[in-house]
Motif scaffolding. Structure first.
Motif, short mmCIF file in Angstrom:
data_model
loop_
_atom_site.label_atom_id
_atom_site.label_comp_id
_atom_site.label_asym_id
_atom_site.label_seq_id
_atom_site.Cartn_x
_atom_site.Cartn_y
_atom_site.Cartn_z
N LEU A 7 0.83 -1.21 0.00
CA LEU A 7 0.00 0.00 0.00
C LEU A 7 0.86 1.26 0.00
O LEU A 7 0.58 2.22 -0.71
CB LEU A 7 -0.91 -0.01 1.23
CG LEU A 7 -2.15 -0.89 1.12
CD1 LEU A 7 -2.82 -1.04 2.49
CD2 LEU A 7 -3.14 -0.33 0.12
N LEU A 8 1.91 1.21 0.80
CA LEU A 8 2.80 2.38 0.86
C LEU A 8 3.49 2.63 -0.47
O LEU A 8 3.66 3.77 -0.90
CB LEU A 8 3.84 2.20 1.97
CG LEU A 8 3.33 2.50 3.38
CD1 LEU A 8 4.38 2.13 4.42
CD2 LEU A 8 2.95 3.97 3.52
N ILE A 10 2.35 1.83 -3.35
CA ILE A 10 1.34 2.39 -4.28
C ILE A 10 1.19 3.89 -4.02
O ILE A 10 1.13 4.72 -4.94
CB ILE A 10 -0.01 1.65 -4.10
CG1 ILE A 10 0.11 0.21 -4.57
CG2 ILE A 10 -1.14 2.37 -4.87
CD1 ILE A 10 -1.04 -0.69 -4.18
N CYS A 11 1.18 4.19 -2.76
CA CYS A 11 1.02 5.58 -2.36
C CYS A 11 2.15 6.45 -2.93
O CYS A 11 1.91 7.55 -3.45
CB CYS A 11 1.03 5.63 -0.84
SG CYS A 11 0.26 7.09 -0.20
N VAL A 14 1.75 6.87 -6.62
CA VAL A 14 0.67 7.81 -6.95
C VAL A 14 1.10 9.25 -6.69
O VAL A 14 0.83 10.16 -7.46
CB VAL A 14 -0.61 7.46 -6.15
CG1 VAL A 14 -1.68 8.52 -6.37
CG2 VAL A 14 -1.12 6.11 -6.57
N LEU A 15 1.84 9.42 -5.59
CA LEU A 15 2.31 10.77 -5.26
C LEU A 15 3.33 11.28 -6.27
O LEU A 15 3.38 12.46 -6.57
CB LEU A 15 2.94 10.79 -3.86
CG LEU A 15 1.99 11.08 -2.70
CD1 LEU A 15 2.70 10.87 -1.39
CD2 LEU A 15 1.46 12.50 -2.77
N PRO A 18 2.31 12.93 -10.41
CA PRO A 18 2.24 14.30 -10.93
C PRO A 18 3.60 14.86 -11.32
O PRO A 18 3.71 15.59 -12.31
CB PRO A 18 1.66 15.10 -9.77
CG PRO A 18 1.23 14.16 -8.75
CD PRO A 18 1.75 12.82 -9.07
N GLU A 21 4.61 13.29 -14.51
CA GLU A 21 3.79 13.84 -15.57
C GLU A 21 4.32 15.21 -16.01
O GLU A 21 4.48 15.48 -17.20
CB GLU A 21 2.34 13.98 -15.08
CG GLU A 21 1.36 14.28 -16.19
CD GLU A 21 -0.03 14.54 -15.65
OE1 GLU A 21 -0.98 13.93 -16.14
OE2 GLU A 21 -0.17 15.35 -14.72
N SER A 148 1.56 19.45 1.35
CA SER A 148 1.39 18.01 1.16
C SER A 148 2.24 17.22 2.16
O SER A 148 1.76 16.29 2.80
CB SER A 148 1.78 17.65 -0.28
OG SER A 148 1.79 16.25 -0.43
#
Lengths: 259, 632
Positions: A7-8, A10-11, A14-15, A18, A21, A148
């Protein structure tokens, strides 16, 4: 435990998305036309063809792209053509994207010294030099990242407080401090975003500020090129502006340009 | 009854007092002093002996004098068993011009009898005011005289004073002098030189009197520059055995031009606190009012005035006056310290000169450096520390041929020896090194580690904006921020869920550690699955007996773990109650019962061929699946 690790991870992914990107976008854009235009503009500048340089830099901005360097070089070009108002406007824009750049600060200060209205001063929010230094030292996105990180830190501290034994004092003070910093920083971000489009610079050599939004209204005071104002209302072709000494009046839209 | 007793006592008192009182009635007049200068007030006492009820004599006014009634004072004395009493009316006589005045005779009517006092003579002139010889001794003499007159006042030559109190009032606009409170002004030198520092002392003497609101003295000091008053000093002094509390004010003066001047008179404004006794005389016994008077006070503002002092300010002698004398007066010493002995040309060297000693430091000017050719200089920095005046003179050698810092001299006039004195230090050797062109220094540090700027011609710098940037940097879209990014938003929401999940896991783990029943509950299905797999294995091998043993054991263990039952308690009777509580389906409950019955049957009948092991395994699996799905 494995689940938590997954989970971490993935986190983190995801963080980081951006960032990746934006990096991808940067790569795409840097290789494109703006880069060529920028180089061409710089060449004009070096040749002393400041008007042409201005046009080239403006072209990049019209493409919907911006960078601190573009605004800075554009400001320099305006300065060389004697348009101090537009120079100051673009130094202000450059400063928002390059808040810790010494060159931007130096040129901005020098340009400000050319302004006739000595009332102009940087906007003070809630007072306090420390806050202003903080406010002016980071871009909006940098402040968002700070918020954040503080948010993540806050969650982790809350988790620690729930799962470990601490003194009541620590349980209250530590999350309290982080929460305060988080709220303070987020408020700063909000203000930065809010003031975008409100702060403006006079771009014409001389502009009369009137009591009403019509030509026959009584003149209240006069602003000169490069003076900073805040746009507080718009009506048709007129903007209601406030000077740093809190005097307000109506000015034609074309006389000022928002930062 | 009480009234009668009082009347008797009154009669007795009257008879007794008539017997013991020496009724010698007379009126006497006296002056505090008989010779005064104009403006200096003097007290006049009109004392009526033999009664305390005599009225105030009418004294009227005399041309050239101003007479003010101050108040009465009464006295009772017991001398050799004889009681004598008197009332003294006090007047303040303020002479306004020179002359000899005759005061009185004054008369008073008492008991239809007229009593007349002897006339008094008051001489008013300047003879007493000068105090040229010694103001202090004159004042002390006056104080002594005053003390003497008090001790020899009528009716008090021998015997015990029962009660004596004098109330004195004075208009605050008038000067006030008495033997009990007075001011003495003194100066340590009557003859002095211009700029010479002299000390003025103003003393306030107070004898057995309460005084408050004492102001700083004021006095005329034309021709002098006065310093600030020091903090007043409190002390005690005795004048002919009379004790005085003394408040001393000190101030420094220096004459600014030659001539004869008068200092003072010094005036001190204060308030005298006096006990109220006005009603005491009206009472026959007087005792009540006597006591009450102790509690009532009155405040009288007074201006206390000293005598003035004549002083003479002398000019500086012309003979032997040094060229560099700038008016410094006192006794001084000079110390000079150059801060460096080797400097580069254009570098500064600080010459520190300290003028130290007793005298008027305000008149001390910078010591003179004899020859400053080859040096560039600036105004010296001045600093006063205690009795020292420090000068820091910056010298910048402009010639590499300079070999020394010239001698430093300071001249002053010594009032003790009445001669000019010149102090000289140096010259001091100095090596000046040449430096390459363009080298400049703008900051220097002096001996006391204070930095100071050395002024050098300012370089003219051009002004313009800095050059453009070659690199465009990271491009972005105006008005777009990271918080608008969907990944950014998702990540933060996701993180909240992760932490909630972690917290849930933590809580479960904590419960497993603390709650044994819960731990068994959690491990029940896992263990059961293993047992069933094992049973299946035996079934596949055709070992039916072991299959049933493992199957029933697994079933019992599962139910034991699931419902936290001890091994001996896992039977249908116990389970039936539990199953009712958890609202288990009847069908499942029947199947559980069936499995238990089969278990007993197979165990005690040593294996029946009627039992279908596959079917039994399926039923057990079904029961377990059902129970796992239930929220127990």
């Amino acid at each position: 435990m494995k689940k938590v690790k997954i989970l971490l991870m993935i986190c983190v992914v995801v963080l980081a998305a951006p960032l990746a990107e934006s990096a991808q976008k940067e790569l795409t854009m840097s290789l494109g036309e703006p880069e060529e235009l920028f180089k061409q503009a710089n060449r004009f500048y070096l040749d002393g063809q400041y008007e042409k340089a201005v046009k080239e830099y403006e072209k990049i901005l019209q493409m919907g792209k911006q960078s601190g360097a573009i605004y800075y070089n554009l400001a320099n070009s305006y300065f060389k053509t004697g348009q101090f108002g537009r120079a100051i406007l673009n130094y202000e824009r450059a400063e928002r994207l390059l808040p810790r750049d010494a060159d931007v600060k130096a040129n901005y200060t020098f340009a400000i010294s050319m302004v006739k209205d000595k009332l102009i001063s940087k906007k003070r929010i809630w007072g306090g030099q420390l806050f202003m230094r903080y406010y002016n030292s980071f871009t909006t996105n940098e402040l968002i990242w700070v918020s954040s990180l503080l948010f993540i830190l806050f969650l982790m501290v809350i988790f620690l407080m729930l799962t470990r034994t601490f003194k009541l004092r620590v349980k209250i003070i530590l999350p309290g401090i982080i929460l305060f910093l988080l709220l303070f920083n987020t408020a700063t971000v909000y203000y930065k975003v809010y003031s975008l489009g409100k702060d403006a610079v006079v771009v014409v050599p001389r502009a009369d500020v009137l009591y009403g939004p019509f030509k026959s209204a009584t003149k209240f005071f006069t602003l000169h090129e490069g003076s900073s104002v805040t746009i507080i209302e718009s009506k048709g072709e007129w903007d209601k502006v406030r000077r740093s000494d809190n005097k307000t009046g109506w000015i034609p839209k074309k006389s000022v340009e928002a930062i | 009854m009480m009234r009668k007793l009082l009347s008797l006592l009154l009669l007795f008192s009257v008879g007794f007092t008539a017997h013991i009182y020496a009724r010698e009635l007379k009126l006497e007049a006296s002056l505090e002093r008989t010779r005064v200068s104009p403006g200096n007030p003097v007290y006049m006492y009109l004392t009526f002996f033999g009664s305390q009820n005599a009225p105030k004599p009418d004294v009227g006014q005399i041309d050239g004098l101003r007479i003010k009634y101050v108040g009465p004072a009464t006295k009772v004395s017991i001398i050799n068993g004889k009681i004598s009493k008197s009332i003294s009316h006090t007047y303040l006589v303020i002479p306004q011009k020179d002359g000899e005045y005759k005061l009185g005779p004054y008369s008073v009517k008492y008991n239809d009898e007229i009593f007349v006092s002897a006339p008094l003579t008051l001489r008013v002139g300047n003879t007493a005011s000068g105090m040229n010889s010694s103001a202090r001794s004159a004042a002390v003499a006056r104080a002594r005289a005053a003390v003497k007159s008090t001790s020899s006042s009528p009716g008090q030559s021998s015997g015990t004073s029962v009660y004596q109190k004098q109330v004195s009032t004075a208009d605050s606009s008038e000067g006030y002098q008495s033997d009990r409170i007075f001011v003495v002004m003194d100066v340590d030198k009557r003859t002095m030189y211009i700029n010479e520092k002299v000390d003025v002392t103003i003393k306030l003497f107070v004898n057995n009197m309460e005084v408050k609101d004492i102001g700083y003295p004021s006095y005329s000091h034309e021709g002098f520059i006065a310093g600030d008053f020091d903090k007043p000093e409190r002390t005690r002094d005795y004048i002919r055995g009379v004790k005085y509390d003394v408040l001393i004010f000190r101030q420094t003066l220096s004459g600014v031009k030659e001539g004869k001047y008068t200092l003072g008179p010094a005036k001190i404004e204060c308030s005298i606190i006096s006990r109220s006794e006005s009603s005491r005389r009206a009472s026959f016994f007087g005792m009540d009012n006597f006591f009450s008077s102790r509690f009532g006070t009155k405040t009288y503002p007074v201006d206390l005035i000293s005598d003035d002092i004549s002083v003479h300010v002398l000019p500086f002698p012309k003979q032997g006056r040094p060229v560099d004398f700038r008016g410094a007066v006192g006794q001084f010493s000079l110390e000079v310290y150059p801060q460096a002995s080797t400097v580069k040309m254009g570098d500064p060297v600080v010459v520190k000169s300290i003028v130290k000693g007793y005298g008027n430091l305000t008149t001390v000017t910078a010591p003179v450096i004899s020859d400053l050719n080859g040096f560039k200089t600036y105004e010296p920095q001045v600093n006063i520390k205690g009795v020292s005046k420090i000068y820091e003179q910056i010298l910048i050698p402009t010639d590499e041929n300079i070999k020394e810092i010239p001698a430093v001299s300071f001249s002053f006039f010594n009032p003790r020896t009445r001669k000019y004195e010149t102090l000289e230090k140096g010259p001091f050797s100095l090596t000046v090194e040449d430096v390459a062109n363009g080298a400049q220094r703008v900051k220097m540090v002096s001996a006391d580690n204070t930095a100071s700027d050395v002024y050098i011609p300012q370089e003219e710098l051009g002004e313009d904006i800095l050059h453009i940037k070659d690199k465009m940097g990271r491009l972005s879209v105006p008005g777009q921020y990271i918080y608008e990014n969907k990944y950014f938003q998702t990540a933060h929401i996701f993180l909240v869920f992760v932490l909630l999940f972690m917290y849930n896991g933590y809580r479960k783990k904590e419960r497993v550690l603390k709650d044994k029943g819960f731990a068994r509950f959690l491990k029940a299905p896992r263990k059961a699955r293993k047992g069933l797999n094992k049973a299946k294995l035996f079934l596949n091998r055709g070992d039916r007996k072991t299959f049933f043993d493992v199957l029933f054991k697994t079933f019992q263990e599962y139910l034991g773990n699931k419902f936290n039952l001890s091994r001996g308690n896992v039977n249908y009777q116990v389970l039936e109650k539990i199953l009712k509580n958890i609202t288990c389906k009847k069908e499942i409950a029947d199947k559980i019962k069936l499995v238990f019955e089969k278990s007993d049957m197979i165990r005690y009948s040593s294996g029946s061929s009627d039992n279908d092991p596959e079917e039994l395994l399926r039923i057990v699996r079904e029961i377990m699946d059902y129970l796992e799905k239930q929220k127990l």
